[in-house]
Design a protein around this motif. Structure first.
Motif, PDB file in Angstrom:
ATOM      1  N   MET A   1      42.775   4.150  35.474  1.00  0.00           N
ATOM      2  CA  MET A   1      43.531   3.831  34.350  1.00  0.00           C
ATOM      3  C   MET A   1      42.979   2.325  33.700  1.00  0.00           C
ATOM      4  SD  MET A   1      47.596   3.265  34.021  1.00  0.00           S
ATOM      5  CE  MET A   1      47.988   4.757  34.738  1.00  0.00           C
ATOM      6  N   SER A 206      50.613   9.912  36.447  1.00  0.00           N
ATOM      7  CA  SER A 206      49.344   9.383  37.010  1.00  0.00           C
ATOM      8  C   SER A 206      49.486   9.570  38.635  1.00  0.00           C
ATOM      9  CB  SER A 206      49.311   7.679  36.596  1.00  0.00           C
ATOM     10  OG  SER A 206      50.348   7.186  37.210  1.00  0.00           O
ATOM     11  N   GLY A 207      50.534   9.748  39.164  1.00  0.00           N
ATOM     12  CA  GLY A 207      50.645   9.701  40.700  1.00  0.00           C
ATOM     13  C   GLY A 207      50.090  11.140  40.951  1.00  0.00           C
ATOM     14  N   ARG A 209      48.484  13.272  38.649  1.00  0.00           N
ATOM     15  CA  ARG A 209      47.054  13.701  38.193  1.00  0.00           C
ATOM     16  C   ARG A 209      46.433  11.933  37.776  1.00  0.00           C
ATOM     17  NH1 ARG A 209      49.915  18.103  35.551  1.00  0.00           N
ATOM     18  NH2 ARG A 209      48.990  19.950  36.343  1.00  0.00           N
ATOM     19  N   PRO A 210      46.026  11.381  38.548  1.00  0.00           N
ATOM     20  CA  PRO A 210      45.611   9.936  37.953  1.00  0.00           C
ATOM     21  C   PRO A 210      44.696  10.051  37.289  1.00  0.00           C
ATOM     22  CG  PRO A 210      44.809  10.413  40.199  1.00  0.00           C
ATOM     23  CD  PRO A 210      45.530  11.786  39.983  1.00  0.00           C
ATOM     24  N   ALA A 290      42.033  13.573  33.484  1.00  0.00           N
ATOM     25  CA  ALA A 290      43.279  13.368  34.613  1.00  0.00           C
ATOM     26  C   ALA A 290      43.873  14.604  34.878  1.00  0.00           C
ATOM     27  CB  ALA A 290      44.124  12.204  34.056  1.00  0.00           C
TER      28      ALA A 290
END
Length: 502
Positions: A1, A206-207, A209-210, A290
C-alpha cells in the motif's frame, strides 16, 4: 500500500512542480482565444475553466485508464512506474502541447496542427491517420460500455450498442453546450464515485487481498504454450496507453481549446486532466494487482486475470461487485460505463471536426454536419462486429504512434518559434524520442504487426535494436533539419494557414 500512496503523492506534486515548469517553458500569453474572438455557437463556445477541465477529463478518460491499466497490471507493480513517469513527463506534456498549439492556431484539429509543424507530407498522412484512429476509438468506446451494460441488464450487447450509437449521433451533431456541456457534470460525479469507491474497497479488503509493493520483476503469467512471459518493453508501454500517454488525447484537446477563455488556463485544463487520468489508472492498476494476485490460491500470480482476458468488462464487473458489494458495485460500474461513453461521443465529434478542417467545411450548416456524422457512425457500427480484442490491439499501437508524432510536432514548435531559447524543445523532444522507440519496437514485435516476437528471444532482440535505431534516426533528423536550421522550418510554418473557413 505504501507504493500506491507514494505514487499518488508523486503525481500530485509532479503536477504542481513539473506542470508549472512546462507552463513557464511554453509562455502562455494574454491574447484572446478563438472562443472569445469568433464564437460560432457550435464548436467555438466560451465555457468556464472548471467545466473545460471536466469536459477534457471525461473526453480523455475512456476505457484506457481502466481496461488498459488492468491489463497492464498483469506485469505486476512495475506498471506503477510507467503510469507515474509516463503521465508527468510524456502524457501531460503531450496533452498540454496538443491543446495549446491548437488554441494558437484557431482551434485547428490535431492533423492540421501537426501538418503545419511537420510538413505537407505528414499533413496528409495525419488527416487520414487521425480519422481512422478516431473511428477505432469510437468503436472501442461503444462496444466496451455495451458489454458492461449487458452484464447488469436484461438487454444484450447488440441492443446497447445501438442505443449508445444513437447518443453518439446526437453528441456528434449538436452544439457542444447542448448535450456534452449539460450531462458531463453528472457523469463527472459518477467518475469520481467510481475511482473513490474502488480504492476504498481495495483498502478495506487489504487483509485478504493486499496491495503489492513495488518490484521490477516481470510477473506476467507464462503462456500456456510454454513460450515464456511477455516482455515489459514494449508491450506494457503500449497496453497501458491512456493511463500514461495517449495520442487519442491530442484529438480531443482541440475540442476544449476551441472553448477556453484564456491561455493561462491551459495547465489546469490539459496538463491537469492528464494527471487526473493518471491517478485513475494508478487506482485501477493497483486494485487489479491486489484483487487478482493468487486469487485461485495456487500461487500462480496473475494468471486469474490473464485467464479472463485482462482488462475487459468481465474483470471490471468482478472487481466492482466483490470490492463494493451489490449496492456499491453497480454504482462504481456506472462510473466505468460513463468513462468510455464520454470519450466515444467526442471521438466521433473530433473525427467530424477533422474532416471539416480538412475540406474547409462550414460547421454551422446542419446539413453539412449530417453528411459527415452519419457515414462516420455507420462505419463505426460496422467495425463493431469485428473481434473486440483485435480492434483494441490496433487502436493501442496507432494511439501511441500518434502520441509520438504530436510530441515531435511540439519539439519542432519550440525549436523554431523561441529563437535563442529553442533548447526549450527538449521538454517535448525527449519523450518524443522515447515514444519513437516504444512504437517502432512494438511494430516489429507484436503479432498483429511484423510479429518478430514469434521468433523467440532473437526476434525480441531484433525488435529492440530496430526500435532504438529508429528513435535515434528520428532524433537525428530533428537535430539536423530543425534544431540546427530553424529558419527554413519557421518559414514553412508561416506560409501554412490553418483554421476555419471564412
Amino acid at each position: 500500500m505504501l507504493t500506491f500512496f507514494i505514487s499518488l503523492i508523486v503525481l500530485i506534486v509532479g503536477y504542481l512542480i513539473y506542470g508549472s515548469l512546462v507552463e513557464r517553458v511554453f509562455k502562455p500569453s494574454d491574447n484572446p482565444t478563438p472562443a472569445m474572438t469568433n464564437p460560432d455557437g457550435v464548436d467555438y463556445v466560451p465555457i468556464s475553466t472548471a467545466k473545460a477541465f471536466l469536459i477534457q477529463l471525461l473526453n480523455i478518460a475512456g476505457l484506457g485508464p481502466i481496461f488498459g491499466a488492468i491489463s497492464g497490471a498483469m506485469w505486476g507493480p512495475s506498471v506503477y512506474i510507467w503510469i507515474v513517469c509516463g503521465t508527468l513527463f510524456a502524457g501531460a506534456v503531450h496533452d498540454f502541447m496538443a491543446g495549446m498549439l491548437s488554441e494558437r492556431n484557431d482551434g485547428a484539429s490535431i492533423s492540421e496542427v501537426t501538418g503545419k509543424y511537420l510538413g505537407p507530407a505528414m499533413h496528409n498522412v495525419m488527416r487520414v491517420f487521425s480519422v481512422v484512429l478516431l473511428v477505432l476509438v469510437g468503436v472501442v468506446f461503444m462496444v466496451g460500455p455495451a458489454g458492461l451494460l449487458a452484464q447488469i441488464t436484461p438487454l444484450n450487447i447488440k441492443i446497447w450498442t445501438v442505443i449508445i450509437l444513437c447518443y453518439y449521433f446526437l453528441a456528434t451533431l449538436l452544439p457542444i453546450d447542448k448535450i456534452i456541456g449539460k450531462v458531463y457534470p453528472f457523469f463527472g460525479i459518477l467518475l469520481i464515485l467510481m475511482a473513490f469507491g474502488i480504492i476504498i474497497g481495495t483498502m478495506i479488503h487489504s487483509g485478504e487481498r493486499p496491495m503489492m509493493e513495488l518490484t521490477f520483476k516481470n510477473l506476467y503469467p507464462g503462456n500456456v504454450d510454454g513460450t515464456g512471459v511477455k516482455p515489459i518493453w514494449p508491450l506494457m508501454f503500449i497496453t497501458v496507453a491512456c493511463g500514461a500517454i495517449s495520442g487519442f488525447h491530442a484529438t480531443q484537446s482541440p475540442i476544449v481549446s476551441r472553448c477556453i477563455k484564456s491561455e493561462k488556463d491551459g495547465r489546469k485544463i490539459f496538463y491537469g486532466a492528464m494527471v487526473a487520468e493518471g491517478i485513475i489508472a494508478l487506482i485501477w492498476a493497483s486494485a487489479a494487482v491486489a484483487f487478482f494476485w493468487n486469487k485461485d490460491g495456487s500461487g500462480t500470480g496473475l494468471s486469474a486475470l490473464k485467464k479472463i482476458g485482462g482488462g475487459n468488462s468481465k474483470s471490471v464487473y468482478q472487481m466492482c461487485v466483490a470490492l463494493l458489494g451489490k449496492i456499491g458495485g453497480p454504482i462504481a460500474l456506472l462510473g466505468v460505463i460513463v468513462c468510455p461513453i464520454t470519450s466515444g461521443d467526442t471521438a466521433f465529434r473530433s473525427a467530424r471536426m477533422t474532416i471539416f478542417d480538412w475540406f474547409k467545411l462550414d460547421e454551422k450548416n446542419i446539413k453539412v454536419r449530417l453528411s459527415a456524422a452519419i457515414p462516420l457512425l455507420l462505419i463505426g457500427y460496422g467495425i463493431s462486429f469485428i473481434n473486440y480484442n483485435v480492434v483494441w490491439r490496433y487502436f493501442s499501437w496507432s494511439n501511441q504512434t500518434l502520441a509520438m508524432i504530436v510530441l515531435w510536432a511540439g519539439a519542432v514548435y519550440f525549436a523554431t518559434n523561441y529563437g535563442k531559447e529553442r533548447n526549450r524543445c527538449w521538454i517535448a523532444a525527449v519523450p518524443a524520442t522515447f515514444m519513437s522507440a516504444v512504437s517502432i519496437t512494438y511494430l516489429m514485435y507484436a503479432p498483429e504487426c511484423f510479429n518478430l516476437g514469434a521468433k523467440g528471444s532473437s526476434g525480441l532482440v531484433i525488435s529492440y535494436v530496430i526500435g532504438v535505431i529508429a528513435a535515434i534516426v528520428c532524433l537525428t533528423i530533428f537535430l539536423v533539419t530543425v534544431y540546427r536550421n530553424p529558419a527554413a522550418s519557421l518559414e514553412r510554418q508561416q506560409s501554412t494557414i490553418i483554421g476555419r473557413k471564412e
